[in-house]
Design a protein around this motif. Structure first.
Motif, PDB file in Angstrom:
ATOM      1  N   PRO A   1       0.836  -1.190   0.000  1.00  0.00           N
ATOM      2  CA  PRO A   1       0.000   0.000   0.000  1.00  0.00           C
ATOM      3  C   PRO A   1       0.876   1.247   0.000  1.00  0.00           C
ATOM      4  O   PRO A   1       1.971   1.233   0.545  1.00  0.00           O
ATOM      5  N   GLY A   2       0.398   2.307  -0.612  1.00  0.00           N
ATOM      6  CA  GLY A   2       1.214   3.522  -0.699  1.00  0.00           C
ATOM      7  C   GLY A   2       0.387   4.714  -1.124  1.00  0.00           C
ATOM      8  O   GLY A   2      -0.777   4.845  -0.734  1.00  0.00           O
ATOM      9  N   SER A   3       0.979   5.558  -1.963  1.00  0.00           N
ATOM     10  CA  SER A   3       0.367   6.833  -2.340  1.00  0.00           C
ATOM     11  C   SER A   3      -1.075   6.674  -2.826  1.00  0.00           C
ATOM     12  O   SER A   3      -1.962   7.417  -2.416  1.00  0.00           O
ATOM     13  N   VAL A   4      -1.284   5.697  -3.718  1.00  0.00           N
ATOM     14  CA  VAL A   4      -2.611   5.558  -4.325  1.00  0.00           C
ATOM     15  C   VAL A   4      -3.661   5.276  -3.254  1.00  0.00           C
ATOM     16  O   VAL A   4      -4.747   5.872  -3.258  1.00  0.00           O
ATOM     17  N   GLU A   5      -3.321   4.419  -2.303  1.00  0.00           N
ATOM     18  CA  GLU A   5      -4.278   4.069  -1.249  1.00  0.00           C
ATOM     19  C   GLU A   5      -4.547   5.270  -0.342  1.00  0.00           C
ATOM     20  O   GLU A   5      -5.669   5.464   0.111  1.00  0.00           O
ATOM     21  N   TRP A   6      -3.522   6.080  -0.095  1.00  0.00           N
ATOM     22  CA  TRP A   6      -3.726   7.294   0.722  1.00  0.00           C
ATOM     23  C   TRP A   6      -4.678   8.249   0.019  1.00  0.00           C
ATOM     24  O   TRP A   6      -5.533   8.864   0.652  1.00  0.00           O
ATOM     25  N   VAL A   7      -4.537   8.380  -1.312  1.00  0.00           N
ATOM     26  CA  VAL A   7      -5.444   9.257  -2.056  1.00  0.00           C
ATOM     27  C   VAL A   7      -6.866   8.713  -1.942  1.00  0.00           C
ATOM     28  O   VAL A   7      -7.803   9.439  -1.616  1.00  0.00           O
TER      29      VAL A   7
END
Lengths: 376, 284, 285
Positions: free
Chosen positions: B182-188
């Motif tokens: 999980p990373g940037s996309v999931e935070w967005v």
């Protein structure tokens, strides 16, 4: 839709619910507190004038004095003067804004009506998404039904799909095995699910041609699902004798250790055909490059846009994005899946029309339409 | 010349590996300091950090491990130096298990040695919790639904910095140091968009194209894209007086630039050789 | 300090072993690969058990509680814990004086976790063929949950917000110069045409001929340009990672590590040379 609902709610609350305090020099402020969903309140501070900072305080029905929540700078509020605050469910709470000047003197105060949050079945702020989901799901269900009623649905040819059988056939001719990697993610990723379904079709081919199949996986759940689907394929092709559990085997959860392990398998077993179908990350090029170096026919498919370029350069065929998701429908010829593809196409057409319409309206200065799509 | 180019097309790949190895190694041993100019997306991140209100709380999430350390680690140093110099309280969490070790290394260097900050008051390390995006979804409901204690075993309610921070909506800025899922996309998807929290990210180069549409659509405030952008950010914080020494990324930029140049040459030579070979085959 | 030096030697050896793959498959690479796979599998297994199953599952079913304060259903429930404690004292601890029972931590009891616990046990039923079919329920739960969880996120961020980002006005801005305006309009058109034609390429139920064929071809050109950019970024990333490894190797080449990099590199080159002279034996190592 979102905008309009918010507007009506705000207007009603402004009319009936708010205390409006007027201070010196015509400076007015109106505080509105609305329930967004459980444990969340949307505060709106409608200002006529300005302040250096604000103090936000809260008070529940049981409390006698105001309790400071936080100090807020004007730029922390959205353009519409909005801010969300977390609260406890089922406890009515009131908010008070105190506008301060640069020296910290109170310009004026404004209190909101008490607001109570609770668990809700429906969040009006997400009406737009709800309608969109209903629209897309409805379309897909409609076309699935149409396809079931034997209505012929045309599907354009996809280059990589015809190569599936060719690749397995080549492995058979050469007396070598087929390597299938269903990505490195777990079953909660839609790409992994698609990869496992396509594995079902590939394993039917290997069963038919009596070719060896090797499926290294990096997640335990994927191993279980893949074993299940491969066994069913071998059963349906009438070759349960050729199936053995170790065809699908776990290596490790770690991304690069998995890549190193699969590379090792490729170098030592030298499969004639390699399939990479699922969700991949930085290991994609390592795998595809090794497969290329051993001269295998390589067919990749993924929905991860960042990995497509590597597969395109190093593999013989690549299913790009949605082609990959559509592959199981093409391979299985299942009317349910074919119908869902048609439904998705119509949804895409709808999105294109909305974008086109939006661009025209935006160009002529009607920006309310665009606001409907703002993420919430 | 034609023959030379044709031979280049058939050169043993090990020769190419060796040349790339040398062009990376030599500038590391003998640096010559090529200038680094900041790009717009990096400046956007810098501006977004500058725009955080004074004393605003920042959440920094570590989502990378040793395998992508050379790219992301310099960003972690640069962003924390910038945040601490501006006096922002920083809440650190990890969505990757290895992220915890990365975070500890950066905290030890920046918070403890360089800025001598107080744990629990100026920063806190909540540590790693498994669950990927479910953790992000969890902290939108409440930090305590996911984290009952921090890495030092302290209950969240007893940590001064966590006062007034019930959910992620109480955070003024989120920064994700991301190397994948999980990373940037999931935070967005699960925090920045639904709660409209200013969000930015430092990512591996490989992820940039996946994340860039979110920057373009305004869902993210710029992006630190790979090691070169990390060097740009290091330059920006030095230029604006937030720190005084170039970091690792700046030091590595010579090797990076020369390697790029050589790879571009290889691509041109390779394509020319391929073109000549095809022409010849057509002739006969 | 000596542990650090040993760590440096191991790191340098494993890095060089993996790099040796660039020459050809060899015993050093095989060894490093097997260590990597084995260690990481054990690491992830341990991590999942102690960080996930113990605190998040057992910790919520049997959180630490004072033995004397248990009442009602919990008296019997914690009797079961006693049984588990008998099986493993480290996973299901009880304090030495017997007053505190349960998994340490700050969890509160939540008995709904019994459902994931049951689904987890179903997965283990794969080992008993006659009831192995029950594991499909667990798989179905994971797949269904993921679909539901992601539907909202994708629709919101990847569809609606991206539509919001694509709906851009084609306008002449007075604050920009003539060429600035031309550039701005060109950029907007590139985004709009790129998104629409790219979407069109993914139409499957329509033949891509005539005008549709042209639009679809424009779409694939846009995709290819974006793939090219991605490839460029990937090269950049790989070089960055290589720089990181070389930087560590340079560090291990210093006298404080007793020239680990040089010594190991020398040993490996000599070994590979010797092995290459006996090709048949080498491939069997």
């Amino acid at each position: 839709m979102i905008k309009r609902t918010t507007f009506i709610w705000s207007a009603l609350l402004l009319l009936f619910g708010c205390q409006n305090l007027v201070a010196q020099s015509g400076f007015t402020a109106e505080a509105v507190a609305e329930e967004v969903e459980g444990r969340k309140v949307l505060l709106t501070l409608v200002l006529d004038g300005g302040a250096a900072s604000y103090l936000l305080e809260s008070k529940t029905a049981e409390e006698a004095t105001w309790k400071a929540e936080k100090s807020v700078l004007p730029l922390e509020l959205s353009k519409e003067g909005r801010m969300t605050v977390a609260v406890e469910n089922y406890i009515p709470i009131q908010f008070r804004w105190t506008a301060l000047d640069a020296e910290g003197n109170v310009i004026l105060q404004s209190e909101s009506e008490a607001v109570e949050t609770g668990a809700k079945w429906f969040n009006p702020y997400r009406t737009g998404i709800f309608i969109m989901l209903l629209f897309v799901s409805g379309l897909i269900l409609y076309y699935i039904e149409s396809a079931k009623k034997a209505k012929e649905i045309y599907l354009r040819p996809i280059a990589g799909l015809n190569a599936f059988e060719e690749a397995v056939g080549r492995a058979t001719e050469m007396g070598k095995s087929v390597l299938y990697v269903p990505g490195i993610m777990d079953l909660d990723q839609v790409e992994t699910i698609a990869g496992v379904i396509i594995l079902g079709h590939v394993s039917k081919m290997t069963a038919r041609y009596e070719t060896g199949l090797n499926v290294p996986v990096s997640r335990s759940l994927v191993m279980e699902a893949s074993r299940e689907i491969v066994r069913e394929s071998y059963l349906s092709e009438g070759r349960p004798d050729l199936f053995h559990q170790d065809m699908v085997h776990y290596l490790t959860d770690d991304q690069f250790a998995f890549a190193a392990g699969v590379d090792g398998i490729m170098l030592r077993e030298k499969p004639a055909a390699t399939f990479y179908q699922g969700r991949f990350f930085a290991e994609s090029l390592i795998l595809a490059e090794t497969g290329n170096s051993i001269g295998a026919i390589q067919i990749a498919g993924t929905g991860s846009p960042a990995q497509l370029p590597f597969f395109i350069t190093a593999c013989d065929y690549t299913l790009i994005g949605e082609e990959f998701f559509a592959a199981s429908a093409y391979l299985g010829k299942d009317p349910k899946l074919i119908g869902s593809i048609k439904g998705q196409d119509i949804a895409k057409a709808g999105i294109m029309i909305l974008i086109g319409l939006g661009v025209v309206l935006e160009t002529f200065g009607f920006s309310a339409f665009r606001e409907l799509f703002k993420a919430m | 010349m034609y023959n030379f180019l044709e031979k280049m097309g058939n050169v043993d790949r090990r020769v190419i590996f060796l040349i790339i190895g040398m062009v990376v190694l030599l500038p590391l041993l003998f640096p010559f300091g090529l200038p680094v100019k900041a790009t717009k997306t990096t400046i956007d991140v810098y501006d977004a950090v500058e725009a955080i209100p004074d004393g605003g709380k920042v959440l920094v999430s570590f989502e990378y491990g040793p395998s992508t350390k050379p790219e992301i680690h310099p960003m972690a140093f640069a962003i924390l130096r910038h945040l601490f110099h501006k006096g922002h309280p920083v809440i650190i969490m990890c969505l990757w298990p290895d992220g915890l070790f990365m975070a500890q290394e950066v905290i030890h260097q920046v918070a403890e040695l360089e800025y001598d900050l107080k744990y629990g008051v100026d920063y806190v390390n909540l540590g790693y919790r498994p669950g990927n995006e479910a953790i992000i979804k969890g902290i939108t409901r409440g930090f305590e639904s996911v984290y009952t204690i921090d890495t030092q075993g302290l209950p969240l309610s007893s940590i001064p910095i966590m006062r007034g921070v019930e959910t992620v909506a109480d955070i003024d800025f989120i920064f994700s140091l991301s190397a994948g899922y999980p990373g940037s996309v999931e935070w967005v998807q699960y925090a920045a968009d639904p709660l409209q929290i200013p969000f930015s990210s430092g990512t591996t180069s490989i992820q940039v194209n996946e994340v860039l549409p979110y920057v373009q659509a305004g869902q993210m405030q710029g992006i630190i894209a790979g090691m070169p952008a990390a060097a740009e950010y290091e330059g920006l914080i030095i230029e604006h007086g937030h720190f005084d020494m170039p970091g690792d990324a700046t030091r590595f930029m010579d090797a990076q630039s020369i390697a790029h140049l050589v790879i571009v040459l290889f691509i041109i030579l390779g394509n020319t050789a391929y073109y000549i070979k095809r022409k010849k085959e057509q002739k006969y | 300090m000596s542990v650090n030096i040993l760590g440096g030697w191991i790191a340098a050896f494993l890095t060089l072993s993996i790099f040796s793959y660039l020459y050809k498959d060899n015993p050093f690479y095989k060894m490093a690969e097997h260590i990597f796979v084995g260690v990481s599998a054990a690491y992830w297994g341990t991590l999942a058990f102690w960080n996930q199953i113990v605190p998040n599952l057992f910790g919520r079913l049997w959180p630490a509680a004072e033995y004397s304060s248990l009442e009602g259903f919990n008296v019997a429930w914690y009797k079961l814990y006693h049984g588990l404690h008998f099986l493993s004292r480290s996973i299901f601890p009880i304090s030495e004086d017997g007053t505190i029972i349960g998994i340490p931590g700050d969890q509160t009891q939540n008995l709904t976790y019994i459902f994931p616990f049951i689904l987890g046990v179903f997965m283990l039923f794969r080992l008993i063929p006659s009831i192995g079919w029950l594991s499909r329920w667990s798989l179905a739960y994971v797949v269904g949950l993921a679909a539901g969880l992601r539907m909202y996120g994708y629709m919101n961020s990847n569809v609606l917000a991206q539509m919001y980002g694509t709906i851009l006005p084609i306008e002449w801005l007075p604050e920009l110069s003539f060429f600035g305006n031309l550039g701005n309009i060109f950029n907007t058109l590139v985004i709009i045409v790129g998104v629409l034609s790219g979407l069109f390429y993914f139409f499957f139920s329509m033949e891509h001929k005539g005008v549709f064929g042209t639009v679809s071809r424009i779409g694939i050109y846009f995709l290819m340009v974006s793939f090219g950019a991605s490839f460029g970024f990937a090269v950049m990333g790989r070089i960055s990672l290589l720089i990181g490894r070389f930087n560590d190797l340079i560090e291990y080449a210093h006298s404080q590590y007793y020239f680990a990099t040089f010594i190991l590199l020398g040993v490996m080159i000599v070994t590979l040379y010797v092995l290459s002279r006996k090709p048949d034996e080498a491939s069997e190592v």
